[in-house]
Write an enzyme that holds these catalytic residues in place. Structure first.
Site, short mmCIF file in Angstrom:
data_model
loop_
_atom_site.label_atom_id
_atom_site.label_comp_id
_atom_site.label_asym_id
_atom_site.label_seq_id
_atom_site.Cartn_x
_atom_site.Cartn_y
_atom_site.Cartn_z
N ASP A 91 12.39 13.38 13.33
CA ASP A 91 12.34 14.73 12.99
C ASP A 91 12.02 15.50 14.40
O ASP A 91 12.20 14.90 15.57
CB ASP A 91 10.64 15.09 12.59
N ASP A 126 12.38 23.28 12.78
CA ASP A 126 11.87 24.59 12.04
C ASP A 126 10.21 25.19 13.21
O ASP A 126 10.24 24.59 14.06
CB ASP A 126 11.87 24.31 11.30
N CYS A 276 -5.26 -4.95 -7.08
CA CYS A 276 -4.23 -5.16 -6.82
C CYS A 276 -3.85 -6.46 -6.96
O CYS A 276 -4.32 -7.15 -6.35
CB CYS A 276 -3.98 -4.29 -5.53
N CYS A 278 -0.82 -7.05 -4.46
CA CYS A 278 0.38 -6.53 -4.69
C CYS A 278 0.13 -8.07 -3.47
O CYS A 278 -0.28 -8.88 -3.30
CB CYS A 278 0.60 -5.36 -3.48
N CYS A 281 -1.99 -8.36 -0.99
CA CYS A 281 -3.92 -8.57 -1.51
C CYS A 281 -3.81 -9.89 -2.74
O CYS A 281 -4.67 -10.40 -2.36
CB CYS A 281 -3.71 -7.64 -3.09
#
Ligand code: GUN
Ligand code: ZN
Length: 647
Positions: A91, A126, A276, A278, A281
């Site tokens: 960016d 931009d 969770c 995942c 976790c």
């Protein structure tokens, strides 16, 4: 133009695409983790190996303003600087210079730097547009961004792709214009100026910005939504056509001790029951997690947050493959009132209409008046509602939850037309097996708002009767199959096409067991194949010939180059690079006629892209050809071949 972007699967405006970069292929929708080279929380190796990340985004401005990083990046390139060998987008520092109001950098300078360090996708600097900007300010930010984009086009070198950002505050017309002009100039488009909306949960305005973009943006380029890194917004954003997202929030939330959930977030401190599972976790008890401190806690939360984001992306992708995204979005949007408002505004605006197919792999889950109003279902009901159920003077309304043409007791019919009063609305009997009416799952409490008087009057019936629907094991009479054929042709291709098919001597073949329509023939030649999955027709070449002579150019046509004509005629796929024009009214998944530039019919098939998209894409499949001229004539029935030999 360097972009190599190919559509593989879709569900309306949502799509799974293959995006090729100099550092590997990225499958979209994708989430790009933001890497801050001055403070890495999860290492790039771990992102690549454990998380399977194919592309990251980093800020060229942060690298540039740090003399040591700047020199290393110049020497080693941005990939080695980060230690990431996948695709890297950079960016430009727009957001930083906007937030800190210190515009210390020239657009060409930061652009050249991104090219120099080997960024795969380099972003033009931009001009950020705040939601509160006046029209004048918004126009100015678009104008300046566009000017800067044009200025750097000539500075492109090597394999880098160029990204530019669509600004325009909340002004839809300004956004539309910006999207149209930016997307014709560059390889990769981004929607910018939306971070404040995300932060303030102004999802309705965010959605209207994405919808405005979708109306005009060139769809052959990837579309990125800048700064939307929370899982709750992803399903809606993908449904409205966004392909890539960046997330700094997985780290930002981690620093704040916050745990992302698919439907929101929570403080780790308050966590007593962890749902969770995942990898971050799973190996800890909830007490262990709560007692984590400092850097350890941040790393754990960053990992967990990223897992949640990525698993949301996977759910979305699977839903796209299954044709289930509307069902997923309507459920996901009920997690939060602001999100629900956004969903409703997307529904009411019909933002995805130009991309919605007539049929999908799955039907709709219809629970209430809101799910009844999602655009593809609403469009289907309107279309079916506009078709007169037959040519009789009297109408029989049948009350029925699940009416099916092939099971109906036709002795009830006498010489009247039949329309069914279903929980979805009024549907002609002959359309009750077609998508989405037979394929959708409907809550038993649902009642559509219907007006039988209005319906009968609108279609010019002199009188009507109401009765309960009744089934029978007897097959429908042959003339009813012809009426079904007419109704489905009308629904799928329009009245003219229906008239054309019915104007020649045809006969139908149906299943002995289920009595469902199978095929439509004319003189031993198959014209149409009735798909049992969605109750719509597939065209055979002979059927294509009938539609081709009945429908004026360019209706239903995709026009291919003379170069591709022999391949298409022999039944091979038509790639978009060989399509020179297409009927702009074609929707994805439509049956179509492939013709040459003299409008001679070469093949019939099914579009993967809409007519407009066919003209935009230069990569990938435009039409899956079913049957070409050459393959059709070589597959004549035996007795026809004999006739040829005799003559
Ligand atoms: N990151 C978050 N929002 C923006 C934006 O509007 N432009 C750019 N270039 N980056 C962003
Ligand atoms: Zn977790």
């Amino acid at each position: 133009m360097n972009v190599d972007f190919e559509l593989l699967e879709r569900d309306g405006a949502a799509r799974i695409c293959r995006f090729k970069t100099p550092h590997g292929t990225v499958e979209t929708p994708a989430l790009l983790p933001v890497l801050n080279p001055t403070k890495l929380v999860i290492t790039p190796e771990e992102l690549r190996r454990s998380f399977g990340i194919e592309m990251v985004i980093t800020n060229a401005y942060i690298i540039y303003r740090n003399p040591e990083l700047r020199e290393r990046a110049r020497k080693e390139g941005v990939h080695r600087l980060l230690g990431f060998d996948g695709a890297v987008m950079t960016d430009s520092g727009t957001f930083q210079s906007h937030v800190y109001r210190t515009i210390e950098i020239k657009p060409e300078e930061i652009f050249d730097f991104q090219i120099e360090i080997g960024s795969d996708v380099a972003t033009v600097l931009d001009v950020f547009s705040e939601p509160e900007f006046s029209r004048n300010e918004a126009e100015n930010s678009v104008h300046l961004t566009l000017q800067r984009t044009k200025d750097v086009l000539s500075r492109m070198r090597g394999n880098s792709m160029i990204a530019s950002t669509i600004q325009g505050s909340l002004y839809q017309d300004i956004r539309e214009e910006a999207a149209a002009s930016i997307s014709t100039l560059v390889d990769y488009c981004a929607i910018g100026g939306v971070v404040p909306l995300m932060e303030q949960h102004r999802y309705r305005e965010l959605i209207s910005i994405i919808a405005a973009t979708l109306r005009t943006v060139n769809r052959s380029r990837p579309l990125h939504l800048f700064g939307a890194g929370h899982p709750s917004i992803l399903p809606l954003a993908v449904m409205l056509g966004c392909d890539l997202f960046d997330s700094a929030s997985y780290v930002k939330y981690a620093y704040d001790g916050r745990m992302m959930l698919e439907w929101g977030s929570t403080d780790l401190e308050k966590l007593r029951y962890n749902s969770c599972t995942c990898p971050a976790c799973i190996s800890h008890t909830v007490d262990e997690l709560r007692s984590l401190k400092g850097e350890e806690r941040t790393i754990f939360l960053a990992r967990h947050n990223l897992h949640v984001l990525l698993s949301t992306i996977k759910r979305i992708k699977q839903a796209i493959r299954d044709g289930e995204l509307w069902n997923l979005v309507q459920n996901a949007s009920r997690a939060d009132p602001a999100l629900f408002d956004a969903f409703l505004s997307a529904v009411n605006a019909g933002a995805t209409n130009a991309f919605e197919p007539l049929s999908r792999k799955s039907g709709f889950n219809v629970m209430d008046s809101i799910s009844l109003s999602i655009p593809p279902l609403r469009n289907a009901l309107e279309r079916a509602g506009s078709i007169r159920p037959g040519k009789a003077n009297e109408l029989l309304f049948l009350r029925a939850r699940h009416p099916y043409f092939s099971r109906f007791d036709f002795s009830m019919k006498e010489d009247r037309d039949v329309a069914c009063i279903t929980p979805l609305g009024i549907i002609p009997l002959h359309l009750t097996e077609s998508f989405p009416f037979a394929q959708s799952t409907i809550a038993s409490t649902l009642r559509a708002n219907i007006n039988i008087m209005e319906y009968a009057e609108r279609h010019g019936y002199t009188s009507f009767f109401i009765s309960e629907y009744r089934e029978s094991n007897a097959p429908p009479p042959q003339e009813e199959y012809l009426m079904q054929c007419r109704a489905v042709m009308h629904y799928q291709f329009g009245e003219r096409a229906a008239d054309a098919i019915l104007s020649i001597p045809i006969f139908t073949v149906s299943s002995k067991n289920t009595h469902k329509l199978r095929s439509v023939f004319h003189n031993e030649r198959q014209l149409l194949f009735f798909r049992t999955s969605d109750g719509l027709f597939s065209l055979k070449f002979e059927g294509g010939k009938v539609l081709h002579s009945a429908l004026p150019f360019p209706k239903l046509r995709v026009i291919c180059t003379s170069e591709a004509a022999p391949f298409v005629s022999s039944g091979r796929t038509l790639f978009s690079k060989f399509a020179v024009d297409a009927d702009p009214a074609l929707l994805p998944g439509d049956e179509c006629l492939v013709v040459n530039e003299a409008d001679e019919l070469l093949a019939v098939g099914r579009t993967l892209l809409s007519g407009k998209e066919i003209m935009q894409f230069r990569k990938g499949v435009a039409v899956e050809v079913r049957e070409g001229q050459a393959s059709a004539s070589s597959r004549q029935p035996e007795h026809m071949k004999e006739n040829h030999q005799l003559s």
